[in-house]
Design a protein around this motif. Structure first.
Motif, PDB file in Angstrom:
ATOM      1  N   ARG A   7      -7.901  -2.718  20.614  1.00 55.70           N
ATOM      2  CA  ARG A   7      -7.952  -1.602  21.196  1.00 55.70           C
ATOM      3  C   ARG A   7      -7.408  -0.393  21.001  1.00 55.70           C
ATOM      4  NH1 ARG A   7     -12.989  -3.079  20.920  1.00 55.70           N
ATOM      5  NH2 ARG A   7     -13.658  -4.628  22.718  1.00 55.70           N
ATOM      6  N   THR A   8      -6.379  -0.919  19.674  1.00 54.36           N
ATOM      7  CA  THR A   8      -5.413  -0.277  19.576  1.00 54.36           C
ATOM      8  C   THR A   8      -5.245   0.514  18.270  1.00 54.36           C
ATOM      9  OG1 THR A   8      -3.634  -1.072  19.477  1.00 54.36           O
ATOM     10  CG2 THR A   8      -3.845  -0.413  22.184  1.00 54.36           C
ATOM     11  N   ALA A   9      -4.703   1.398  18.000  1.00 54.51           N
ATOM     12  CA  ALA A   9      -3.880   2.199  17.057  1.00 54.51           C
ATOM     13  C   ALA A   9      -3.232   1.083  16.409  1.00 54.51           C
ATOM     14  CB  ALA A   9      -3.715   3.681  16.685  1.00 54.51           C
ATOM     15  N   TRP A  10      -2.696   0.566  16.969  1.00 54.50           N
ATOM     16  CA  TRP A  10      -1.598  -0.009  15.848  1.00 54.50           C
ATOM     17  C   TRP A  10      -2.194  -0.818  15.994  1.00 54.50           C
ATOM     18  CZ3 TRP A  10       0.894  -5.287  17.743  1.00 54.50           C
ATOM     19  CH2 TRP A  10       2.514  -4.922  17.153  1.00 54.50           C
ATOM     20  N   GLY A  11      -2.670  -1.832  16.444  1.00 55.17           N
ATOM     21  CA  GLY A  11      -3.098  -3.152  16.031  1.00 55.17           C
ATOM     22  C   GLY A  11      -4.225  -2.681  14.787  1.00 55.17           C
ATOM     23  N   ARG A  12      -4.664  -1.753  14.570  1.00 53.35           N
ATOM     24  CA  ARG A  12      -5.936  -1.488  14.028  1.00 53.35           C
ATOM     25  C   ARG A  12      -5.079  -1.321  12.172  1.00 53.35           C
ATOM     26  NH1 ARG A  12      -8.717   0.852  17.828  1.00 53.35           N
ATOM     27  NH2 ARG A  12      -7.704   3.124  17.611  1.00 53.35           N
ATOM     28  N   ASP A  13      -4.048  -0.810  12.709  1.00 56.78           N
ATOM     29  CA  ASP A  13      -2.589  -1.059  11.549  1.00 56.78           C
ATOM     30  C   ASP A  13      -2.813  -2.557  10.361  1.00 56.78           C
ATOM     31  OD1 ASP A  13      -2.766   1.418  11.567  1.00 56.78           O
ATOM     32  OD2 ASP A  13      -0.228   1.354  12.411  1.00 56.78           O
ATOM     33  N   LEU A  14      -2.759  -3.190  11.780  1.00 61.15           N
ATOM     34  CA  LEU A  14      -2.298  -4.887  11.392  1.00 61.15           C
ATOM     35  C   LEU A  14      -3.350  -5.454  10.712  1.00 61.15           C
ATOM     36  CD1 LEU A  14      -0.842  -5.910  14.704  1.00 61.15           C
ATOM     37  CD2 LEU A  14       0.444  -4.797  13.026  1.00 61.15           C
ATOM     38  N   TYR A  15      -4.492  -5.011  11.283  1.00 58.30           N
ATOM     39  CA  TYR A  15      -6.305  -5.725  10.447  1.00 58.30           C
ATOM     40  C   TYR A  15      -5.888  -4.761   8.592  1.00 58.30           C
ATOM     41  CZ  TYR A  15      -7.557  -8.060  14.374  1.00 58.30           C
ATOM     42  OH  TYR A  15      -7.506  -8.635  15.729  1.00 58.30           O
ATOM     43  N   ALA A  16      -5.686  -3.221   8.858  1.00 57.96           N
ATOM     44  CA  ALA A  16      -5.456  -3.028   7.606  1.00 57.96           C
ATOM     45  C   ALA A  16      -4.539  -3.766   6.959  1.00 57.96           C
ATOM     46  CB  ALA A  16      -5.720  -1.620   7.779  1.00 57.96           C
ATOM     47  N   MET A  17      -3.788  -3.173   7.434  1.00 57.45           N
ATOM     48  CA  MET A  17      -2.638  -3.983   6.601  1.00 57.45           C
ATOM     49  C   MET A  17      -3.102  -5.284   6.060  1.00 57.45           C
ATOM     50  SD  MET A  17       0.726  -3.374   8.447  1.00 57.45           S
ATOM     51  CE  MET A  17       1.846  -3.981   7.708  1.00 57.45           C
ATOM     52  N   GLY A  18      -3.439  -6.189   6.466  1.00 57.01           N
ATOM     53  CA  GLY A  18      -3.598  -7.727   6.467  1.00 57.01           C
ATOM     54  C   GLY A  18      -4.882  -8.103   5.758  1.00 57.01           C
ATOM     55  N   SER A  19      -5.899  -6.470   5.362  1.00 56.99           N
ATOM     56  CA  SER A  19      -6.862  -6.282   4.807  1.00 56.99           C
ATOM     57  C   SER A  19      -6.830  -6.331   3.131  1.00 56.99           C
ATOM     58  CB  SER A  19      -8.293  -5.913   5.148  1.00 56.99           C
ATOM     59  OG  SER A  19      -8.100  -5.717   6.942  1.00 56.99           O
ATOM     60  N   ASN A  20      -5.579  -5.753   3.633  1.00 57.32           N
ATOM     61  CA  ASN A  20      -5.270  -4.221   1.869  1.00 57.32           C
ATOM     62  C   ASN A  20      -3.954  -3.766   1.976  1.00 57.32           C
ATOM     63  OD1 ASN A  20      -5.238  -3.432  -0.639  1.00 57.32           O
ATOM     64  ND2 ASN A  20      -6.904  -3.061  -1.122  1.00 57.32           N
ATOM     65  N   PRO A  21      -3.104  -4.970   1.797  1.00 58.62           N
ATOM     66  CA  PRO A  21      -2.240  -4.163   1.817  1.00 58.62           C
ATOM     67  C   PRO A  21      -1.766  -3.208   1.629  1.00 58.62           C
ATOM     68  CG  PRO A  21      -1.803  -6.337   1.684  1.00 58.62           C
ATOM     69  CD  PRO A  21      -3.100  -5.415   0.878  1.00 58.62           C
ATOM     70  N   GLU A  22      -2.241  -2.232   0.023  1.00 56.89           N
ATOM     71  CA  GLU A  22      -1.363  -2.021  -0.764  1.00 56.89           C
ATOM     72  C   GLU A  22      -2.250  -0.490  -0.093  1.00 56.89           C
ATOM     73  OE1 GLU A  22      -1.383  -1.235  -5.773  1.00 56.89           O
ATOM     74  OE2 GLU A  22      -2.665  -2.203  -5.166  1.00 56.89           O
ATOM     75  N   ALA A  23      -4.230  -0.749  -0.056  1.00 56.29           N
ATOM     76  CA  ALA A  23      -4.558   0.265   0.564  1.00 56.29           C
ATOM     77  C   ALA A  23      -4.129   0.478   2.110  1.00 56.29           C
ATOM     78  CB  ALA A  23      -6.233   0.302   0.956  1.00 56.29           C
ATOM     79  N   ALA A  24      -3.240   0.178   2.414  1.00 57.46           N
ATOM     80  CA  ALA A  24      -3.136   0.550   3.965  1.00 57.46           C
ATOM     81  C   ALA A  24      -1.676   1.260   3.559  1.00 57.46           C
ATOM     82  CB  ALA A  24      -2.555  -0.339   4.426  1.00 57.46           C
ATOM     83  N   GLY A  25      -1.143   1.007   3.090  1.00 61.91           N
ATOM     84  CA  GLY A  25       0.243   2.341   2.600  1.00 61.91           C
ATOM     85  C   GLY A  25      -0.031   3.680   2.061  1.00 61.91           C
ATOM     86  N   TYR A  26      -1.105   3.361   1.352  1.00 62.59           N
ATOM     87  CA  TYR A  26      -2.239   5.112   0.881  1.00 62.59           C
ATOM     88  C   TYR A  26      -2.962   5.349   2.289  1.00 62.59           C
ATOM     89  CZ  TYR A  26      -1.230   3.673  -3.938  1.00 62.59           C
ATOM     90  OH  TYR A  26      -1.667   2.611  -4.968  1.00 62.59           O
ATOM     91  N   LEU A  27      -3.182   4.913   3.054  1.00 68.23           N
ATOM     92  CA  LEU A  27      -3.631   5.197   4.091  1.00 68.23           C
ATOM     93  C   LEU A  27      -2.702   5.989   4.867  1.00 68.23           C
ATOM     94  CD1 LEU A  27      -5.952   2.975   5.555  1.00 68.23           C
ATOM     95  CD2 LEU A  27      -6.973   5.205   4.774  1.00 68.23           C
ATOM     96  N   GLY A  28      -1.188   5.671   5.119  1.00 64.86           N
ATOM     97  CA  GLY A  28      -0.250   6.460   5.531  1.00 64.86           C
ATOM     98  C   GLY A  28       0.245   5.371   7.069  1.00 64.86           C
ATOM     99  N   ILE A  29      -0.376   4.158   6.407  1.00 63.51           N
ATOM    100  CA  ILE A  29       0.018   3.267   7.808  1.00 63.51           C
ATOM    101  C   ILE A  29       1.735   3.242   7.879  1.00 63.51           C
ATOM    102  CG2 ILE A  29      -0.064   1.112   8.379  1.00 63.51           C
ATOM    103  CD1 ILE A  29      -3.129   1.342   8.132  1.00 63.51           C
ATOM    104  N   ARG A  30       2.597   3.162   8.156  1.00 60.82           N
ATOM    105  CA  ARG A  30       3.958   2.939   8.285  1.00 60.82           C
ATOM    106  C   ARG A  30       3.833   1.050   8.421  1.00 60.82           C
ATOM    107  NH1 ARG A  30       6.247   5.673  12.884  1.00 60.82           N
ATOM    108  NH2 ARG A  30       8.510   5.731  11.450  1.00 60.82           N
ATOM    109  N   THR A  31       3.486   0.773   6.988  1.00 60.00           N
ATOM    110  CA  THR A  31       3.653  -0.494   6.449  1.00 60.00           C
ATOM    111  C   THR A  31       5.665  -1.569   6.562  1.00 60.00           C
ATOM    112  OG1 THR A  31       3.488  -0.333   4.530  1.00 60.00           O
ATOM    113  CG2 THR A  31       1.776  -0.870   5.504  1.00 60.00           C
ATOM    114  N   SER A  32       6.004  -0.985   6.862  1.00 63.64           N
ATOM    115  CA  SER A  32       7.234  -1.403   6.802  1.00 63.64           C
ATOM    116  C   SER A  32       7.788  -1.141   7.812  1.00 63.64           C
ATOM    117  CB  SER A  32       8.181  -0.510   6.158  1.00 63.64           C
ATOM    118  OG  SER A  32       8.108  -0.439   5.084  1.00 63.64           O
TER     119      SER A  32
END
Lengths: 361, 331
Positions: A196-221
């Motif tokens: 239910r949080t943006a933080w949690g959604r970031d994790l799913y985005a990273m897991g689904s496609n790490p590269e795309a998550a980076g392009y989305l501006g998620i601070r993957t590191s």
């Protein structure tokens, strides 16, 4: 699976049924009912609460492991973190005499110690660019070595622990022991944070496609450091509870726990390919694993056969989830509805999804 | 630049590290290079070496197999059990090796045909195989195995001081190195590990290549079981359960990328020697098993970290592929 396009309201029930957790809870209830009817020892007083007590630590570590696995990483060092924390924080709270502040200090110290150890994993993975399985394999050696050094061959005994910690199994708050409540609280918090949080959604985005998550501006590191720290913190917290539950802590405390926790998460539907699963699922997986173990023990099935059955259960669970998710990813006629839909965007999305999955597989 | 290439190779770094450890160890404790110590090192690491080189092809294809130690235990237990039931020991060894192939194939079928994560599958089969080993012996141990097996596992060649198992390990490693580095199967193995999709599109039978890699891991685990049981003259379900992590460590330290697609068999063998010497040196220095565990973990981090650092500075010997590729097979 709930990232799927919204279904019409009539499909609410069906969508509920599609959640892995619903199926898992169903299996859990089914096994419980059968065991309760067929096995008098299973419903004997004390046994149900014993199952819950035994499941609690696995639940907490599995929920932490979920956070890491969902970002497509893994942490093999949780058992050593648990063992190290069990001894060090157990000794710390045992030597303190600060009354009501004791639990607070204990919890904060165990979470903090675990977070530091977890952060080290995160740094190795993100900074040194080591694959998570190798980095945490190395820290598993190091932390379990430190565990032996810290215990210097001695043990921590139950009578060295303060009462609040030594009684976490025997006390009862509204029918359940504090240990079980701790597991419930951890599961509830992480489930909400994860889904239910943006933080949690970031994790799913990273897991689904790490590269795309980076392009989305998620601070993957940053997220990688955070999930490893969180996983370590929960393992550290589980260590404190371990000291309370078992009383005796020695250099081997927690050995083998990492694989049990990963197995629980996997049975609970957390995909090792990343990007799917929930904390609740991981917790239910831990409960299911513990319940099966309990039933096998009551059936007097040798501990050796138990290992075989548990191993088989893991393989079956993984195979089952894979088959179900591939079924669901295939666009079905019912799903596609009208002709425009069939050619339009909604049809393209699942197709892209499954081809991405093939690529990963 | 071309002349500099061998220096940058992973194996050169390992050999340098090995030389440093050996010299430092031999100066502080000359007994390190005594004949007795060298023999012990060779005998006690023979099974580890076979486990490590055997699982290397699986890791090169970007999969993983963490059931290798359990396969060792199950094959060793079955071999000993068949012998106590009256079977000829050499026939029992053959059956054990066939069983290893079968167990590896089971892993491979689940991972490759059902497209499941290798870590999860072999986590499951690890428990399952150990459990079956327990069922066969019921927690007991078989000791006093036939002399021919014990000689194979712990004896020397004729009147020399060279352990038979050392020669067996070297022959098997050379054989595997030949298959991996000089045959078309080996080339497909690296292609599959580097980019599975591209390998598929270029007509490589990806499924078969990955399956065979798992079978190789199973067969080498069975071979390791033969040497292990021969060396310690004991077979029970718990044997070698502590060899999984060192074996994987040796493979990675040997330069096989956990992302797949790179690595050499000689590198893995050198890594096993390095770990063996390090362990012996620390033991002679009076450091306990835990200090050794910490040292192994630390050297793994240092080696991989240093490798990554050198790559960043001097251009990419082990190119890091885009994140989408996968940690998958391994994680």
């Amino acid at each position: 699976m709930s990232e799927r396009p919204a279904l019409p309201t009539t499909g609410r029930l069906r969508s509920l049924l599609r959640h892995n957790e619903t199926g898992l809870a169903g299996i859990l209830v089914l096994i419980t009912v059968i065991a309760a009817v067929a096995l008098p020892a299973f419903r004997a007083s004390g046994n149900p609460s014993e199952i819950l007590d035994n499941a609690s630590l696995v639940v907490i570590v599995a929920v932490g492991e979920y956070l890491v696995i969902v970002t497509r990483q893994i942490d093999l060092s949780t058992a050593a973190t648990l063992g190290l924390s069990a001894y060090l924080t157990g000794e710390l709270v045992g030597s303190l005499h600060v009354g009501v502040l004791g639990p607070v200090i204990g919890i904060v110290a165990s979470l903090g110690l675990g977070a530091v150890l977890g952060l080290a994993n995160g740094l190795l993975v993100e900074r040194v660019k080591m694959p998570a399985i190798i980095a945490t394999l190395a820290t598993l050696s190091i932390y379990s070595g430190l565990q032996v050094v810290a215990t210097h061959g001695s043990q921590l005994y139950a009578d060295q622990l303060p009462n609040w910690l030594a009684n976490i199994v025997s006390e009862s708050w509204v029918g359940l022991s504090p240990l079980v409540w701790a597991a419930v609280a951890v599961t509830a918090v992480v489930t909400v944070v994860g889904r239910r949080t943006a933080w949690g959604r970031d994790l799913y985005a990273m897991g689904s496609n790490p590269e795309a998550a980076g392009y989305l501006g998620i601070r993957t590191s940053m997220r990688t450091y955070q999930v490893f720290a969180a996983c370590g913190a929960l393992a550290g917290f589980a260590g404190l509870l371990y000291a309370g539950q078992y009383g005796n802590v020695d250099a081997t405390a927690g050995n083998g726990f990492e694989l049990t926790a990963i197995a629980a998460a996997v049975i609970g539907g957390v995909s090792l390919f990343g990007g799917s699963g929930t904390a609740l699922g991981a917790a239910l997986g831990a409960l299911l694993l513990t319940e099966i173990e309990n039933i096998l023990a009551l059936l007097k099935i040798s501990i050796f056969a138990q290992q075989t059955l548990q191993g088989a259960a893991i393989v079956l669970a993984v195979a089952g989830y894979a088959l179900i998710s591939r079924r669901l990813d295939r666009p079905t006629r019912r799903h596609l509805g009208t002709a425009e839909d069939r050619e339009g965007a909604p049809a393209a999305a699942p197709a892209a999804h499954s081809s991405a999955q093939e690529l990963r597989a | 630049m071309r002349r500099l290439r061998p220096i940058r190779r992973w194996e050169s770094g390992l050999i340098a590290l090995l030389a440093i450890v050996t010299v430092a160890g031999a100066i502080t404790h000359p007994a390190l290079l005594g004949i007795y110590n060298l023999q012990t090192m060779a005998l006690n690491n023979a099974d580890l070496a076979l486990l490590a080189v055997g699982v290397a092809p699986v890791i090169i294809t970007a999969d993983i197999d963490i059931s290798i130690a359990s396969m060792l235990a199950l094959c060793g237990v079955l071999m000993a059990k068949l012998w106590t039931d009256g079977m000829d020991i050499w026939l029992a060894i053959a059956v054990a090796i066939a069983l290893g192939a079968l167990l590896g194939l089971i892993n491979g079928l689940f991972v490759v045909l059902l497209e499941l994560p290798a870590l999860a599958v072999t986590l499951g089969t690890m428990g399952a195989y150990t459990g079956v080993a327990f069922l066969i012996l019921g927690g007991q141990a078989i000791i006093n195995l036939p002399q021919s097996l014990v000689t194979l596992g712990s004896g020397n060649i004729g009147a020399t001081q060279i352990p038979i198992s050392l020669v067996v390990v070297l022959v098997l490693a050379v054989l595997l190195a030949f298959v991996i580095h000089l045959t078309s199967y080996g080339r497909s193995l690296f292609a599959v590990g580097a980019n599975r999709q591209a390998a598929l599109f270029s007509g490589i039978a990806v499924v078969r290549v990955r399956l065979i890699a798992f079978v190789i891991a199973g067969v080498f685990s069975a071979l390791a079981a033969v040497l292990y049981v021969g060396n310690y003259d004991t077979a029970q379900a718990t044997i070698a359960s502590d060899q999984l992590l060192p074996a994987i460590t040796a493979v990675i330290l040997g330069g096989v990328s956990a992302y797949g697609g790179t690595g050499t068999i000689p590198g893995v063998v050198i890594a096993v020697v390095l770990l063996a010497v390090l362990q012996a040196a620390l033991g002679l220095a009076g450091l306990s098993g835990q200090a050794q565990t910490i040292a192994v973990g630390a050297i793994l981090i240092i080696a991989i970290g240093a490798g990554a650092g050198i790559n960043a500075v001097s251009g990419l010997r082990r190119p890091r592929r885009p994140a989408i590729s996968e940690q998958l097979g391994s994680g």
